[in-house]
Design a protein around this motif. Structure first.
Motif, PDB file in Angstrom:
ATOM      1  N   VAL A 106       0.847  -1.200   0.000  1.00 44.07           N
ATOM      2  CA  VAL A 106       0.000   0.000   0.000  1.00 44.07           C
ATOM      3  C   VAL A 106       0.886   1.255   0.000  1.00 44.07           C
ATOM      4  O   VAL A 106       0.659   2.199  -0.758  1.00 44.07           O
ATOM      5  CB  VAL A 106      -0.963   0.001   1.226  1.00 44.07           C
ATOM      6  CG1 VAL A 106      -1.674   1.338   1.357  1.00 44.07           C
ATOM      7  CG2 VAL A 106      -1.979  -1.117   1.104  1.00 44.07           C
ATOM      8  N   LEU A 107       1.924   1.244   0.842  1.00 41.86           N
ATOM      9  CA  LEU A 107       2.815   2.418   0.909  1.00 41.86           C
ATOM     10  C   LEU A 107       3.475   2.695  -0.439  1.00 41.86           C
ATOM     11  O   LEU A 107       3.546   3.833  -0.884  1.00 41.86           O
ATOM     12  CB  LEU A 107       3.922   2.197   1.940  1.00 41.86           C
ATOM     13  CG  LEU A 107       3.695   2.615   3.381  1.00 41.86           C
ATOM     14  CD1 LEU A 107       5.028   2.813   4.089  1.00 41.86           C
ATOM     15  CD2 LEU A 107       2.873   3.871   3.500  1.00 41.86           C
ATOM     16  N   LYS A 108       3.960   1.616  -1.062  1.00 43.32           N
ATOM     17  CA  LYS A 108       4.663   1.791  -2.346  1.00 43.32           C
ATOM     18  C   LYS A 108       3.714   2.336  -3.409  1.00 43.32           C
ATOM     19  O   LYS A 108       4.044   3.282  -4.120  1.00 43.32           O
ATOM     20  CB  LYS A 108       5.246   0.451  -2.819  1.00 43.32           C
ATOM     21  CG  LYS A 108       6.601   0.185  -2.230  1.00 43.32           C
ATOM     22  CD  LYS A 108       7.286  -0.978  -2.916  1.00 43.32           C
ATOM     23  CE  LYS A 108       8.544  -1.344  -2.135  1.00 43.32           C
ATOM     24  NZ  LYS A 108       8.848  -2.749  -2.128  1.00 43.32           N
ATOM     25  N   SER A 109       2.535   1.754  -3.501  1.00 42.81           N
ATOM     26  CA  SER A 109       1.570   2.224  -4.505  1.00 42.81           C
ATOM     27  C   SER A 109       1.183   3.670  -4.220  1.00 42.81           C
ATOM     28  O   SER A 109       1.055   4.484  -5.139  1.00 42.81           O
ATOM     29  CB  SER A 109       0.309   1.359  -4.490  1.00 42.81           C
ATOM     30  OG  SER A 109       0.656   0.035  -4.724  1.00 42.81           O
ATOM     31  N   PHE A 110       0.998   3.987  -2.946  1.00 48.53           N
ATOM     32  CA  PHE A 110       0.591   5.346  -2.584  1.00 48.53           C
ATOM     33  C   PHE A 110       1.651   6.365  -2.997  1.00 48.53           C
ATOM     34  O   PHE A 110       1.335   7.439  -3.519  1.00 48.53           O
ATOM     35  CB  PHE A 110       0.327   5.414  -1.067  1.00 48.53           C
ATOM     36  CG  PHE A 110      -0.049   6.786  -0.583  1.00 48.53           C
ATOM     37  CD1 PHE A 110      -1.171   7.425  -1.077  1.00 48.53           C
ATOM     38  CD2 PHE A 110       0.728   7.450   0.362  1.00 48.53           C
ATOM     39  CE1 PHE A 110      -1.525   8.700  -0.645  1.00 48.53           C
ATOM     40  CE2 PHE A 110       0.384   8.716   0.805  1.00 48.53           C
ATOM     41  CZ  PHE A 110      -0.741   9.341   0.299  1.00 48.53           C
ATOM     42  N   ARG A 111       2.904   6.014  -2.782  1.00 50.04           N
ATOM     43  CA  ARG A 111       3.988   6.936  -3.157  1.00 50.04           C
ATOM     44  C   ARG A 111       3.999   7.190  -4.659  1.00 50.04           C
ATOM     45  O   ARG A 111       4.242   8.289  -5.124  1.00 50.04           O
ATOM     46  CB  ARG A 111       5.325   6.389  -2.687  1.00 50.04           C
ATOM     47  CG  ARG A 111       5.624   6.805  -1.262  1.00 50.04           C
ATOM     48  CD  ARG A 111       7.072   6.721  -0.876  1.00 50.04           C
ATOM     49  NE  ARG A 111       7.891   5.862  -1.700  1.00 50.04           N
ATOM     50  CZ  ARG A 111       8.050   4.557  -1.511  1.00 50.04           C
ATOM     51  NH1 ARG A 111       7.393   3.956  -0.536  1.00 50.04           N
ATOM     52  NH2 ARG A 111       8.830   3.853  -2.281  1.00 50.04           N
ATOM     53  N   GLU A 112       3.689   6.155  -5.437  1.00 54.45           N
ATOM     54  CA  GLU A 112       3.623   6.315  -6.893  1.00 54.45           C
ATOM     55  C   GLU A 112       2.452   7.228  -7.278  1.00 54.45           C
ATOM     56  O   GLU A 112       2.517   7.969  -8.240  1.00 54.45           O
ATOM     57  CB  GLU A 112       3.411   4.950  -7.574  1.00 54.45           C
ATOM     58  CG  GLU A 112       4.532   3.940  -7.340  1.00 54.45           C
ATOM     59  CD  GLU A 112       5.754   4.206  -8.199  1.00 54.45           C
ATOM     60  OE1 GLU A 112       5.579   4.634  -9.338  1.00 54.45           O
ATOM     61  OE2 GLU A 112       6.872   4.008  -7.684  1.00 54.45           O
ATOM     62  N   LEU A 113       1.391   7.122  -6.496  1.00 58.76           N
ATOM     63  CA  LEU A 113       0.182   7.893  -6.827  1.00 58.76           C
ATOM     64  C   LEU A 113       0.248   9.349  -6.361  1.00 58.76           C
ATOM     65  O   LEU A 113      -0.467  10.195  -6.878  1.00 58.76           O
ATOM     66  CB  LEU A 113      -1.041   7.245  -6.153  1.00 58.76           C
ATOM     67  CG  LEU A 113      -1.583   5.966  -6.786  1.00 58.76           C
ATOM     68  CD1 LEU A 113      -2.635   5.346  -5.885  1.00 58.76           C
ATOM     69  CD2 LEU A 113      -2.197   6.273  -8.155  1.00 58.76           C
ATOM     70  N   LEU A 114       1.115   9.625  -5.377  1.00 57.06           N
ATOM     71  CA  LEU A 114       1.126  10.966  -4.759  1.00 57.06           C
ATOM     72  C   LEU A 114       1.236  12.123  -5.750  1.00 57.06           C
ATOM     73  O   LEU A 114       0.470  13.089  -5.642  1.00 57.06           O
ATOM     74  CB  LEU A 114       2.254  11.065  -3.728  1.00 57.06           C
ATOM     75  CG  LEU A 114       1.844  10.977  -2.262  1.00 57.06           C
ATOM     76  CD1 LEU A 114       3.052  11.109  -1.355  1.00 57.06           C
ATOM     77  CD2 LEU A 114       0.803  12.021  -1.889  1.00 57.06           C
ATOM     78  N   PRO A 115       2.166  12.049  -6.752  1.00 58.43           N
ATOM     79  CA  PRO A 115       2.253  13.179  -7.692  1.00 58.43           C
ATOM     80  C   PRO A 115       0.922  13.442  -8.402  1.00 58.43           C
ATOM     81  O   PRO A 115       0.567  14.600  -8.647  1.00 58.43           O
ATOM     82  CB  PRO A 115       3.330  12.726  -8.693  1.00 58.43           C
ATOM     83  CG  PRO A 115       4.119  11.689  -7.964  1.00 58.43           C
ATOM     84  CD  PRO A 115       3.174  11.019  -7.015  1.00 58.43           C
TER      85      PRO A 115
END
Ligand code: FES
Ligand code: ZN
Length: 297
Positions: free
Chosen positions: A250-259
């Protein structure tokens, strides 16, 4: 036995086995992932006396020279009987480690303690007012002292819980404020946040403090009502047991989505409070309203 070094595995966290040395290296590596973005900066660690903020401070001290950091601490004495030992724990750790510490007395700032506020008729739950008051005081103090970042003790479990709650509530604006680092906005009098233990789980910050012999307080807030947060965290941990790597995924996907979420965090709705000048989305900020209400009731 630890598979790389042959030393005895003393730490076993959700199937991951470490010897003491490898566990410390793991924690430093995870903290370094965040801290490297704050090289040479002035960091103010918001200390509560709990395991997460104590671990964050300890890790920062170990990374201080490598990243040329200036590290100091701040603690708000809320006047809460339930966490009365927190101040002593923090003061003795900072003294031992030679860390500059400022203790802010809540009553001096607001005119009342949290235990006194809890006896008043409030429009929102005590714990939620407390969170708002703490965020306000810490941000103001950090701005006035020219800190580049306020360090908080949010860990992986906190962040995944935050993500799941805001996804469920479709609150993308709030979701866009997540992530391991947020930048300072001087024009808005808003200091950036650095979540040093972002990539460490709650079990890991606890194990870190225990291995390092760092004292922390584990008392639960007596006024806490955050039912949805508590329940979501419980389910996050349940899912993580069933689906290995759930939290990290979840953390990894979220970081990708943040921008892609940036457009939800334009700050267009943010103004300056007409009473104190700090950020708000309405005329008078929530902090000023709580203080006025607290003094009148
Ligand atoms: Fe301050 Fe709950 S009242 S943390
Ligand atoms: Zn205000």
């Amino acid at each position: 036995m630890h598979r790389c070094c042959g030393r005895k595995s003393e730490i076993n966290i959700q199937g991951m086995k470490y010897c003491k040395e490898h566990f410390l290296a793991h924690c430093l590596e995870k903290a370094g992932k965040v801290v490297r973005k704050a090289r040479g900066k002035k960091l103010l660690v918001a200390l509560s006396g709990g395991k997460d903020s104590m671990a964050a401070l300890s890790l920062l001290l170990k990374l201080r020279d490598e990243f040329h950091l200036k590290v100091s601490g701040v603690y708000i004495d809320l006047g809460m009987k339930a966490v009365a030992d927190a101040r002593e724990i923090i003061e003795s750790f900072c003294k031992k480690e030679g860390v500059e510490l400022v203790v802010i007395n809540m009553r001096n700032e607001t005119g009342f303690t949290i235990d006194e506020l809890a006896c008043k008729k409030l429009k929102r739950p005590v714990c939620s007012s407390c969170g708002l008051i703490k965020r306000y005081i810490l941000n103001k103090f950090a701005v006035e002292h020219g800190a580049d970042f306020l360090v908080t003790g949010h860990n992986t479990d906190d962040e995944v819980t935050f993500i799941m709650l805001n996804l469920t509530a479709q609150n993308l604006e709030q979701l866009s404020r997540g992530g391991p680092i947020t930048l300072t906005k001087p024009d808005m009098k808003l200091v950036g946040r650095l979540k040093v233990v972002y990539y460490l789980t709650e079990a890991e910050t606890r194990a870190y403090c225990e291995i390092m012999g760092i004292k922390y307080h584990d008392a639960k807030c007596p006024y806490t009502t955050g039912a949805s947060q508590k329940r979501m965290k419980y389910y996050v941990n349940m899912i993580d047991k069933e689906f290995s790597n759930f939290k990290n995924g979840v953390l990894k996907s979220f970081r990708e989505l943040l921008p892609a979420l940036e457009s939800f965090n334009s700050g267009d709705a943010v103004k300056h409070c007409t009473a104190c000048g700090y950020p708000t989305t309405s005329g008078v900020c929530s902090y000023c309203r709580i203080i006025k209400h607290g003094k009148e009731n």
